[in-house]
Design a protein around this motif. Sequence first.
Motif, PDB file in Angstrom:
ATOM      1  N   VAL A 142      -1.174  -1.313  -1.280  1.00 21.02           N
ATOM      2  CA  VAL A 142      -0.747  -0.011  -1.796  1.00 21.02           C
ATOM      3  C   VAL A 142       0.455   0.487  -1.006  1.00 21.02           C
ATOM      4  CG1 VAL A 142      -1.397   2.430  -1.887  1.00 21.02           C
ATOM      5  CG2 VAL A 142      -2.981   0.687  -2.707  1.00 21.02           C
ATOM      6  N   VAL A 143       1.493   0.923  -1.728  1.00 16.80           N
ATOM      7  CA  VAL A 143       2.660   1.573  -1.122  1.00 16.80           C
ATOM      8  C   VAL A 143       2.572   3.056  -1.460  1.00 16.80           C
ATOM      9  CG1 VAL A 143       5.165   1.671  -0.962  1.00 16.80           C
ATOM     10  CG2 VAL A 143       4.026  -0.520  -1.414  1.00 16.80           C
ATOM     11  N   LEU A 144       2.513   3.884  -0.440  1.00 14.58           N
ATOM     12  CA  LEU A 144       2.392   5.326  -0.639  1.00 14.58           C
ATOM     13  C   LEU A 144       3.759   5.942  -0.933  1.00 14.58           C
ATOM     14  CD1 LEU A 144       0.009   5.919   2.379  1.00 14.58           C
ATOM     15  CD2 LEU A 144      -0.645   5.859  -0.039  1.00 14.58           C
ATOM     16  N   ALA A 145       3.759   7.175  -1.394  1.00 16.90           N
ATOM     17  CA  ALA A 145       5.016   7.874  -1.684  1.00 16.90           C
ATOM     18  C   ALA A 145       5.879   8.002  -0.441  1.00 16.90           C
ATOM     19  CB  ALA A 145       4.716   9.248  -2.264  1.00 16.90           C
ATOM     20  N   THR A 146       5.267   7.984   0.735  1.00 18.05           N
ATOM     21  CA  THR A 146       5.991   8.055   2.004  1.00 18.05           C
ATOM     22  C   THR A 146       6.676   6.741   2.377  1.00 18.05           C
ATOM     23  OG1 THR A 146       3.987   7.411   3.181  1.00 18.05           O
ATOM     24  CG2 THR A 146       4.402   9.777   2.904  1.00 18.05           C
ATOM     25  N   LEU A 159     -13.099  -8.828   6.375  1.00 16.32           N
ATOM     26  CA  LEU A 159     -12.165  -8.060   5.559  1.00 16.32           C
ATOM     27  C   LEU A 159     -11.026  -7.647   6.477  1.00 16.32           C
ATOM     28  CD1 LEU A 159     -11.637  -6.654   2.754  1.00 16.32           C
ATOM     29  CD2 LEU A 159     -12.514  -4.575   3.850  1.00 16.32           C
ATOM     30  N   ARG A 160      -9.817  -7.997   6.095  1.00 13.65           N
ATOM     31  CA  ARG A 160      -8.652  -7.664   6.913  1.00 13.65           C
ATOM     32  C   ARG A 160      -7.934  -6.445   6.341  1.00 13.65           C
ATOM     33  NH1 ARG A 160      -6.670 -11.259  10.917  1.00 13.65           N
ATOM     34  NH2 ARG A 160      -7.999 -13.103  11.106  1.00 13.65           N
ATOM     35  N   CYS A 161      -7.386  -5.656   7.255  1.00 11.30           N
ATOM     36  CA  CYS A 161      -6.626  -4.475   6.860  1.00 11.30           C
ATOM     37  C   CYS A 161      -5.275  -4.520   7.561  1.00 11.30           C
ATOM     38  CB  CYS A 161      -7.372  -3.195   7.244  1.00 11.30           C
ATOM     39  SG  CYS A 161      -6.499  -1.672   6.816  1.00 11.30           S
ATOM     40  N   TYR A 162      -4.215  -4.212   6.831  1.00  8.34           N
ATOM     41  CA  TYR A 162      -2.852  -4.191   7.353  1.00  8.34           C
ATOM     42  C   TYR A 162      -2.250  -2.819   7.057  1.00  8.34           C
ATOM     43  CZ  TYR A 162      -3.758  -9.204   6.781  1.00  8.34           C
ATOM     44  OH  TYR A 162      -4.321 -10.453   6.809  1.00  8.34           O
ATOM     45  N   ALA A 163      -1.507  -2.296   8.009  1.00 12.40           N
ATOM     46  CA  ALA A 163      -0.856  -1.003   7.821  1.00 12.40           C
ATOM     47  C   ALA A 163       0.589  -1.096   8.285  1.00 12.40           C
ATOM     48  CB  ALA A 163      -1.586   0.080   8.607  1.00 12.40           C
ATOM     49  N   GLU A 164       1.473  -0.403   7.581  1.00 12.33           N
ATOM     50  CA  GLU A 164       2.893  -0.400   7.932  1.00 12.33           C
ATOM     51  C   GLU A 164       3.424   1.022   7.850  1.00 12.33           C
ATOM     52  OE1 GLU A 164       7.187  -1.821   6.102  1.00 12.33           O
ATOM     53  OE2 GLU A 164       5.432  -3.094   5.762  1.00 12.33           O
ATOM     54  N   ALA A 165       4.243   1.404   8.845  1.00 10.47           N
ATOM     55  CA  ALA A 165       4.818   2.748   8.883  1.00 10.47           C
ATOM     56  C   ALA A 165       6.128   2.724   9.663  1.00 10.47           C
ATOM     57  CB  ALA A 165       3.838   3.727   9.517  1.00 10.47           C
ATOM     58  N   GLN A 194      -6.733  10.877   0.559  1.00 10.40           N
ATOM     59  CA  GLN A 194      -6.479  11.517   1.854  1.00 10.40           C
ATOM     60  C   GLN A 194      -5.080  11.222   2.387  1.00 10.40           C
ATOM     61  OE1 GLN A 194      -9.590  10.341   4.565  1.00 10.40           O
ATOM     62  NE2 GLN A 194     -11.219  10.829   3.108  1.00 10.40           N
ATOM     63  N   LEU A 195      -4.482  10.130   1.951  1.00 10.08           N
ATOM     64  CA  LEU A 195      -3.157   9.738   2.434  1.00 10.08           C
ATOM     65  C   LEU A 195      -2.035  10.214   1.528  1.00 10.08           C
ATOM     66  CD1 LEU A 195      -3.834   6.058   3.604  1.00 10.08           C
ATOM     67  CD2 LEU A 195      -3.840   8.145   4.979  1.00 10.08           C
ATOM     68  N   GLY A 196      -2.354  10.696   0.342  1.00  9.74           N
ATOM     69  CA  GLY A 196      -1.334  11.189  -0.571  1.00  9.74           C
ATOM     70  C   GLY A 196      -1.201  10.337  -1.821  1.00  9.74           C
ATOM     71  N   THR A 197      -0.037  10.472  -2.466  1.00 11.36           N
ATOM     72  CA  THR A 197       0.213   9.814  -3.742  1.00 11.36           C
ATOM     73  C   THR A 197       0.571   8.347  -3.552  1.00 11.36           C
ATOM     74  OG1 THR A 197       1.066  11.908  -4.589  1.00 11.36           O
ATOM     75  CG2 THR A 197       1.581   9.929  -5.865  1.00 11.36           C
ATOM     76  N   ILE A 198       0.089   7.519  -4.479  1.00 10.36           N
ATOM     77  CA  ILE A 198       0.426   6.096  -4.471  1.00 10.36           C
ATOM     78  C   ILE A 198       1.696   5.885  -5.298  1.00 10.36           C
ATOM     79  CG2 ILE A 198      -0.319   3.802  -5.208  1.00 10.36           C
ATOM     80  CD1 ILE A 198      -3.204   4.723  -4.723  1.00 10.36           C
TER      81      ILE A 198
END
Length: 474
Positions: A424-428, A443-449, A409-413
């Motif tokens: 995971v680092v996405l293509a974006t 369970l911890r989740c981290y997001a960066e943008a 759903q988020l695109g290419t890895i």
Amino acid sequence: MTSLKFGTSGLRGLVTELPDAICRAYTVAFLRHMHKAHGIAPGGKLLVGYDLRESSPRIAAACIDAARIFGMEVENSGPLPTPALALRALAQKLPAIMVTGSHIPADRNGLKFYRPDGEIDKTDEVGILDVLDLAGADDSTPDDAGAISAKALTDYEKRCISMLAPNALAGKRIGVYQHSSVGRDLIVRVLGALGAETVAIARSDVFVPVDTEALRPEDVTLAAGAAEKYRLDALVSTDGDADRPLVADETGAFIRGDSLGLLTAHFLNADAVVTPVTSNTAIEISGLFAQVYRTRVGSPYVIEAMSQATKDGYLRVVGFEANGGVLLGSNVELDDGRLFALPTRDAMLPIIAVLGMAARDKVPVSKLLANLPARFTRSGRIEHVGPSKSGPFLQALLDDEQRASFFAQLGTIQANDAIDGVRVVLATGEVVHYRASGNAPELRCYAEAATDARAEQLLSWGLQRAEEQLRKYS
């Protein structure tokens, strides 16, 4: 089954699993291991301190009593920040035990062990477990813990005040969110000694589990309201044992822990930075540091890499975690003297560095990140997720096909790693990272943008997506 185990920072578990007999057994095992591996013999001195949880004085008393029976002289340092106890242990070359559960809820607690040269490492943890004798644990009622010594707290307070020039914070009004932090009064004294006007806010007699990586909505609301009500230049606080900082700017907006670490390393002119994979990539993109070392989450891994950085020839080595705690791996020359190395998480160093930088540069705290790369991180957690669920979940993400399907759903890895969990680092260029907490069943989740809004969106997606998958392992 027991939740009691060594995690990312010491032994942690439910208070009900830390009766006096168990606390005594781990204390004796630690001292036996210190004798076997590090030459600490009965007759020496042990330091013991604790945080403000209801269970901590009782656990500390059991540790003190066990150490005395073992033959140690014990200095009861009382309630104080973990880095204050660590500083005295290093300065006096003594072992130490800190009773703290850090930021986790009050129904849990733990023991953090220090060798005379710093925190124990993973090898020491194995050594302690090898000599642990639970069957023969002493379950007698501990004797009185004895008088409290103020030496550790006093020395730490002097260190904090020495970080800036006298009156460096004159004219600043700083809010101190006190809650149940063991450092709450120390912060007021230190900032006052540096010239700031302080406003003490929300002191609590009940333990408050403030997690600097997963702030509660009420913490965010409190900061925004206090900043407006008291016309603050900043609001500061720490977690329970005062080794992880919280800093909000003049609007009440909190600065992420990894950004606090980056600013502190810049303030100290670090040439090498050590930080876990959960910290944002602005650290590398900024170009401020000659070398950046990435590690698993946990201070033992950061300390190990700081040692490697020193061996590699770097002279100003600073480590920090995404929770904001800063570890100083080298002695650092400041304008007004020398700050000696303290390779354990410290909340006061980043608090003072950020406030001092803003005052020195004559800018609001909110502007300190203006010239740095725009990378925003968000983190959250799903509680009550033990290894029986988090293990299979993470294992599935190591499979190429399952990982691609999960993140479709988020695109290419673009890239992925398993340094700690699955990152995971996405293509974006955006990042989503899952890992099991080493301190609690979470369970911890981290997001960066590139924007805060997008990081929040990714985090929300990540938590929801994980919850969907975790139902398979119920």
